[in-house]
Enzyme design. Structure first.
Site, PDB file in Angstrom:
ATOM      1  N   ARG A  60       0.805  -1.214   0.000  1.00  0.00           N
ATOM      2  CA  ARG A  60       0.000   0.000   0.000  1.00  0.00           C
ATOM      3  C   ARG A  60       0.845   1.273   0.000  1.00  0.00           C
ATOM      4  O   ARG A  60       0.611   2.185  -0.796  1.00  0.00           O
ATOM      5  CB  ARG A  60      -0.930   0.029   1.227  1.00  0.00           C
ATOM      6  CG  ARG A  60      -2.195  -0.770   1.070  1.00  0.00           C
ATOM      7  CD  ARG A  60      -2.657  -1.297   2.406  1.00  0.00           C
ATOM      8  NE  ARG A  60      -1.659  -2.228   2.912  1.00  0.00           N
ATOM      9  CZ  ARG A  60      -1.578  -3.497   2.524  1.00  0.00           C
ATOM     10  NH1 ARG A  60      -2.463  -3.989   1.700  1.00  0.00           N
ATOM     11  NH2 ARG A  60      -0.621  -4.293   2.969  1.00  0.00           N
ATOM     12  N   THR A  61       1.801   1.351   0.913  1.00  0.00           N
ATOM     13  CA  THR A  61       2.500   2.623   1.070  1.00  0.00           C
ATOM     14  C   THR A  61       3.279   2.964  -0.200  1.00  0.00           C
ATOM     15  O   THR A  61       3.147   4.058  -0.755  1.00  0.00           O
ATOM     16  CB  THR A  61       3.438   2.568   2.291  1.00  0.00           C
ATOM     17  OG1 THR A  61       2.664   2.186   3.430  1.00  0.00           O
ATOM     18  CG2 THR A  61       4.086   3.917   2.550  1.00  0.00           C
ATOM     19  N   LYS A  90      26.647  -2.558   0.658  1.00  0.00           N
ATOM     20  CA  LYS A  90      28.115  -2.442   0.662  1.00  0.00           C
ATOM     21  C   LYS A  90      28.608  -1.648   1.867  1.00  0.00           C
ATOM     22  O   LYS A  90      29.732  -1.185   1.889  1.00  0.00           O
ATOM     23  CB  LYS A  90      28.573  -1.758  -0.634  1.00  0.00           C
ATOM     24  CG  LYS A  90      28.220  -2.556  -1.882  1.00  0.00           C
ATOM     25  CD  LYS A  90      28.930  -2.031  -3.115  1.00  0.00           C
ATOM     26  CE  LYS A  90      28.103  -1.003  -3.832  1.00  0.00           C
ATOM     27  NZ  LYS A  90      28.732  -0.521  -5.079  1.00  0.00           N
ATOM     28  N   ARG A 111      11.108   3.897   3.737  1.00  0.00           N
ATOM     29  CA  ARG A 111      10.625   2.971   4.789  1.00  0.00           C
ATOM     30  C   ARG A 111      11.853   2.296   5.383  1.00  0.00           C
ATOM     31  O   ARG A 111      12.753   1.877   4.658  1.00  0.00           O
ATOM     32  CB  ARG A 111       9.665   1.939   4.223  1.00  0.00           C
ATOM     33  CG  ARG A 111       9.363   0.847   5.236  1.00  0.00           C
ATOM     34  CD  ARG A 111       8.200  -0.001   4.864  1.00  0.00           C
ATOM     35  NE  ARG A 111       6.946   0.706   5.092  1.00  0.00           N
ATOM     36  CZ  ARG A 111       5.747   0.140   4.952  1.00  0.00           C
ATOM     37  NH1 ARG A 111       5.649  -1.122   4.592  1.00  0.00           N
ATOM     38  NH2 ARG A 111       4.649   0.840   5.172  1.00  0.00           N
ATOM     39  N   HIS A 139       4.381   5.912  11.683  1.00  0.00           N
ATOM     40  CA  HIS A 139       3.926   5.769  10.289  1.00  0.00           C
ATOM     41  C   HIS A 139       2.926   6.912  10.060  1.00  0.00           C
ATOM     42  O   HIS A 139       1.709   6.687   9.989  1.00  0.00           O
ATOM     43  CB  HIS A 139       3.277   4.399  10.119  1.00  0.00           C
ATOM     44  CG  HIS A 139       3.106   3.956   8.695  1.00  0.00           C
ATOM     45  ND1 HIS A 139       3.164   4.823   7.626  1.00  0.00           N
ATOM     46  CD2 HIS A 139       2.875   2.715   8.167  1.00  0.00           C
ATOM     47  CE1 HIS A 139       2.967   4.127   6.513  1.00  0.00           C
ATOM     48  NE2 HIS A 139       2.797   2.853   6.806  1.00  0.00           N
TER      49      HIS A 139
HETATM   50  C1  NCD Z   1       1.539  -1.232   8.129  1.00  0.00           C
HETATM   51  C2  NCD Z   1       3.020  -0.998   8.371  1.00  0.00           C
HETATM   52  O1  NCD Z   1       3.847  -1.183   7.477  1.00  0.00           O
HETATM   53  O2  NCD Z   1       3.318  -0.591   9.496  1.00  0.00           O
HETATM   54  N1  NCD Z   1       1.233  -1.444   6.768  1.00  0.00           N
HETATM   55  C3  NCD Z   1       0.895  -0.381   5.983  1.00  0.00           C
HETATM   56  O3  NCD Z   1       1.710   0.476   5.688  1.00  0.00           O
HETATM   57  N2  NCD Z   1      -0.390  -0.257   5.609  1.00  0.00           N
HETATM   58  C4  NCD Z   1       0.942  -2.270   9.009  1.00  0.00           C
HETATM   59  C5  NCD Z   1       1.541  -3.640   8.993  1.00  0.00           C
HETATM   60  O4  NCD Z   1       2.487  -3.937   8.271  1.00  0.00           O
HETATM   61  O5  NCD Z   1       1.011  -4.468   9.740  1.00  0.00           O
END
Ligand code: NCD
Length: 313
Positions: A60-61, A90, A111, A139
């Protein structure tokens, strides 16, 4: 330059500007004005370039950010497995990597595996960084999507009664949403329900109370039927096994629990789900998690519009 590393980087006016804009974009895409969605928005970020640098898996993200940038007319490059496919492999540091790529683009979405890595990444970065999740930390864009989904149903979060069910210890989405909501005046109550191994830390509960200026956070072992009966929102999370090992949380928020909730309530889940949210719940009218996931596109379009620099000279 404005980074978005945690929910404290967001002030209330900005939050509601973004949500209003996301609401408009969603209406364009789903109404008779779909051509306006394709045309009016499609050159807002022409010639702007976004890099996505992801050290953990994501559906999703990453894809909603990339789709959002593309619909706004911008360009996207990036790597989805930065641990393997970047010079991090590296031995390069997070600071060096983000300092370098910030010279190639106008905005970055990252991320990260560890709490606090987003802050490190931003320390030498010359363009805005958006934190797409760092370890067990925060997040913030998911929290905005969650809030957008909540205010679609409950226009004011005042007196809102929300129950977090699942891995409240390690879910960054829970941390960000609880912090964001605690900043609103008169938010009702936050119930944290988990198995004992995944319970939210006490200092986090104290922080939530402090942020709201009242005692609003309460801790429960497993799911408390009485509170589910009174919850406007139930926010379910999976066990975050990648952050500290596998825990069978023993919690299943099945159709029986969904049916206990008030009629006008919603069930959210940031997804992906595992066994804690059976697919049988999808048939319940309160299930809102796929709408929530789709809201990610509109919210992230609004956010990129606001944060991506338009004039650099
Ligand atoms: C979440 C995350 O990555 O923290 N996912 C997301 O971005 N929708 C929740 C999860 O991974 O459980």
């Amino acid at each position: 330059m404005q980074h978005l590393l945690n929910v404290d980087d967001l002030d209330h006016d900005f939050i509601f500007e973004i949500i209003d804009r996301a609401r408009l974009i969603k209406r364009l895409r789903h109404g008779e004005e779909i051509n306006r969605f394709w045309s009016d928005l499609s050159n807002l970020l022409t010639n702007r370039l976004m890099i996505t640098m992801f050290f953990q898996p994501s559906t999703r993200t990453r894809l909603s950010f990339e789709a959002a940038m593309s619909y706004l007319g911008g360009k996207v490059i990036g790597t989805e497995n930065a641990e393997e496919f970047s010079s991090f492999k590296k031995g390069a540091s997070i600071e060096d990597e983000f300092r370098v790529i910030s010279g190639y683009c106008d905005i970055i979405v990252g991320r990260f595996k560890n709490d606090g890595d987003a802050l490190l990444a931003a320390s030498k970065c010359e363009v805005p960084i958006i934190n797409g999740g760092d370890g067990k930390g925060e997040h913030p864009t998911q929290a905005l999507i969650d809030l957008f989904s909540i205010v679609e149903k409950f226009p004011s979060p005042e007196q809102l009664h929300i129950s977090f069910v699942g891995d409240n210890r390690r879910s960054r989405t829970v941390h960000s949403l609880a912090r964001l909501l605690a900043g609103f005046k008169n938010v009702g109550r936050m119930n944290f329900m988990s198995c004992p191994d995944l319970t939210v830390p006490l200092d986090f509960m104290q922080e939530i109370d402090q942020r709201s200026g009242r005692q609003i956070a309460a801790l429960y072992a497993y799911v408390d039927d009485n509170l589910i009966h009174r919850s406007d929102v139930v926010y379910v999370t999976r066990s975050q096994d990648e952050h500290g090992g596998s825990v069978d949380n023993g919690l299943v928020f099945g159709p029986n629990y969904a049916a206990m909730m008030p009629e006008n309530s919603i069930i959210l889940h940031p997804l992906p789900r595992n066994s804690e949210l059976p697919i049988a719940v999808d048939n319940d009218p309160r299930a809102y998690y796929f709408d929530q996931a789709h809201n990610g596109l509109y919210l992230r379009m609004a956010l990129l519009e606001a944060l991506c620099p338009r004039n650099r000279f």
